[in-house]
Scaffold this motif. Structure first.
Motif, PDB file in Angstrom:
ATOM      1  N   LEU A  73      -7.115 -10.904  -0.576  1.00  0.00           N
ATOM      2  CA  LEU A  73      -5.824 -11.589  -0.593  1.00  0.00           C
ATOM      3  C   LEU A  73      -5.949 -13.057  -0.205  1.00  0.00           C
TER       4      LEU A  73
ATOM      5  N   LEU B 220      -6.987  -5.043  10.702  1.00  0.00           N
ATOM      6  CA  LEU B 220      -6.816  -6.198   9.827  1.00  0.00           C
ATOM      7  C   LEU B 220      -7.191  -7.497  10.536  1.00  0.00           C
ATOM      8  N   ARG B 221      -7.633  -8.481   9.753  1.00  0.00           N
ATOM      9  CA  ARG B 221      -7.966  -9.784  10.340  1.00  0.00           C
ATOM     10  C   ARG B 221      -6.747 -10.694  10.410  1.00  0.00           C
ATOM     11  N   ARG B 222      -5.683 -10.355   9.652  1.00  0.00           N
ATOM     12  CA  ARG B 222      -4.446 -11.149   9.657  1.00  0.00           C
ATOM     13  C   ARG B 222      -3.252 -10.251   9.961  1.00  0.00           C
TER      14      ARG B 222
ATOM     15  N   SER C 202       2.662  -1.790   4.283  1.00  0.00           N
ATOM     16  CA  SER C 202       2.363  -0.366   4.137  1.00  0.00           C
ATOM     17  C   SER C 202       3.649   0.408   3.943  1.00  0.00           C
TER      18      SER C 202
ATOM     19  N   GLU D 221      -4.459 -16.543   1.656  1.00  0.00           N
ATOM     20  CA  GLU D 221      -3.992 -16.751   3.028  1.00  0.00           C
ATOM     21  C   GLU D 221      -2.471 -16.704   3.149  1.00  0.00           C
TER      22      GLU D 221
ATOM     23  N   LEU E 136      -6.078  -0.635   3.222  1.00  0.00           N
ATOM     24  CA  LEU E 136      -5.576  -1.920   3.700  1.00  0.00           C
ATOM     25  C   LEU E 136      -6.704  -2.926   3.917  1.00  0.00           C
ATOM     26  N   THR E 137      -7.793  -2.493   4.545  1.00  0.00           N
ATOM     27  CA  THR E 137      -8.898  -3.426   4.795  1.00  0.00           C
ATOM     28  C   THR E 137      -9.547  -3.865   3.483  1.00  0.00           C
TER      29      THR E 137
ATOM     30  N   PHE F  11       1.285  -8.752   8.207  1.00  0.00           N
ATOM     31  CA  PHE F  11       1.382  -7.326   7.882  1.00  0.00           C
ATOM     32  C   PHE F  11       2.651  -6.734   8.492  1.00  0.00           C
TER      33      PHE F  11
ATOM     34  N   LEU G 224       0.888  -8.402   3.300  1.00  0.00           N
ATOM     35  CA  LEU G 224       0.405  -7.048   3.061  1.00  0.00           C
ATOM     36  C   LEU G 224       1.360  -6.088   3.758  1.00  0.00           C
TER      37      LEU G 224
ATOM     38  N   GLU H 251       0.856  -1.198   0.000  1.00  0.00           N
ATOM     39  CA  GLU H 251       0.000   0.000   0.000  1.00  0.00           C
ATOM     40  C   GLU H 251       0.887   1.242   0.000  1.00  0.00           C
TER      41      GLU H 251
ATOM     42  N   GLU I 175      -7.043  -6.397   1.896  1.00  0.00           N
ATOM     43  CA  GLU I 175      -6.924  -7.654   2.628  1.00  0.00           C
ATOM     44  C   GLU I 175      -8.084  -8.597   2.315  1.00  0.00           C
TER      45      GLU I 175
END
Length: 281
Positions: free
Chosen positions: A105, A127-129, A113, A107, A98-99, A133, A111, A85, A102
């Motif tokens: 993407l 983020l969920r992961r 920044s 697994e 980002l969200t 990151f 990701l 990003e 993600e």
């Protein structure tokens, strides 16, 4: 040395995003760049095309046109092992980008920044992961800068850090690994020097050129802090200073001269005028 991922995504095709795309293209990746609308897509294509043409003129091997795609669709990111990003240094804007990315993407994808000062932990919170990151801070101008600062968040997985180190080395650049602290390493030190140089101009201590020459000839810096500020962008430097001021205290308080120049649109190289006159915007 690791190879770069076969497919890489970049969010944002401005000066930094274009430079990042260019670096991965030269290293052999297929790159998809996403921009917000047709006008921005055309500008990004022209920007990256200009960088590739410059590399071609210097005798470098340049990939064919099929290696690069630029558009508004994030769908192709599903096939990418790395997405960087590179939108402007605004936490809300970055969090939204980002969200959104993600969500498509795979697994195994990483990701990153390209932030110069924002908290990786704060960005990871949306983020969920978060383990996949990290910060991947490239320097402007990307084609000639050898440094990439990898910023490791509290939840960044060790294998993600190690893969990122290998990828940056595969670009022919030198990674440094820093923890998620205010300003990281480079911005914290660079901004401290730059702000003091601006205060010296504000106080009439010396001209911008003489202050820069003092650091170049006296301390061996390849470029002085005020010319660096022009290249980074005075608006970018102001945003970083405000972030560090809020988190580390008054020693990072932006000088009034910096605020005034930004308000007047004197942003450095990209506007044609900062502490120096520039022939290109």
């Amino acid at each position: 040395m690791s190879d770069v991922p076969e497919r890489v995504g970049v969010v944002g095709g401005g000066r930094m995003g274009a430079g990042i795309a260019h670096a991965f293209l030269l290293a052999g990746a297929r790159v998809h760049v996403v921009e917000q609308d047709a006008t921005a897509v055309a500008a990004a294509q022209a920007r990256i095309g200009g960088l590739l043409q410059g590399s071609r003129e210097r005798g470098m091997t340049v990939p064919d046109d099929a290696a690069l795609s630029v558009g508004t669709d994030i769908g192709p990111f599903a096939a990418c092992r790395l997405v960087v990003e590179a939108v402007p240094e605004d936490p809300d804007l970055k969090a939204r980008a980002l969200t959104r990315v993600e969500a498509v993407l795979g697994e195994q994808a990483v990701l990153a920044s390209n932030t110069s000062s924002l908290s990786i932990g704060a960005l990871a919170a949306v983020l969920r992961r978060p383990a996949a990151f990290l910060g991947m801070h490239f320097f402007n101008p990307v084609p000639s800068s050898k440094l990439v600062e990898l910023v490791i968040g509290a939840q960044t997985a060790d294998d993600v850090r190690d893969r990122a180190v290998g990828w940056i080395e595969a670009l022919g650049k030198s990674p440094i690994v820093v923890q998620d602290a205010p300003g990281f390493a480079s911005s914290r030190l660079g901004v401290a020097l730059g702000l003091e140089a601006i205060r010296m101009v504000e106080e009439g201590v010396a001209s911008p050129a003489d202050i820069d020459t003092a650091m170049q000839l006296g301390y061996g810096h390849p470029m002085g802090p005020l010319r660096t500020t022009d290249i980074v962008g005075l608006d970018v430097r102001l945003a970083i200073a405000e972030e560090l001021n809020a988190r580390l205290g008054d020693r990072f308080a932006p000088p009034e001269l910096l605020r005034r120049m930004v308000a007047e649109g004197r942003l450095g190289r990209k506007s044609g005028q900062g502490f120096y006159e520039w022939s290109e915007g």
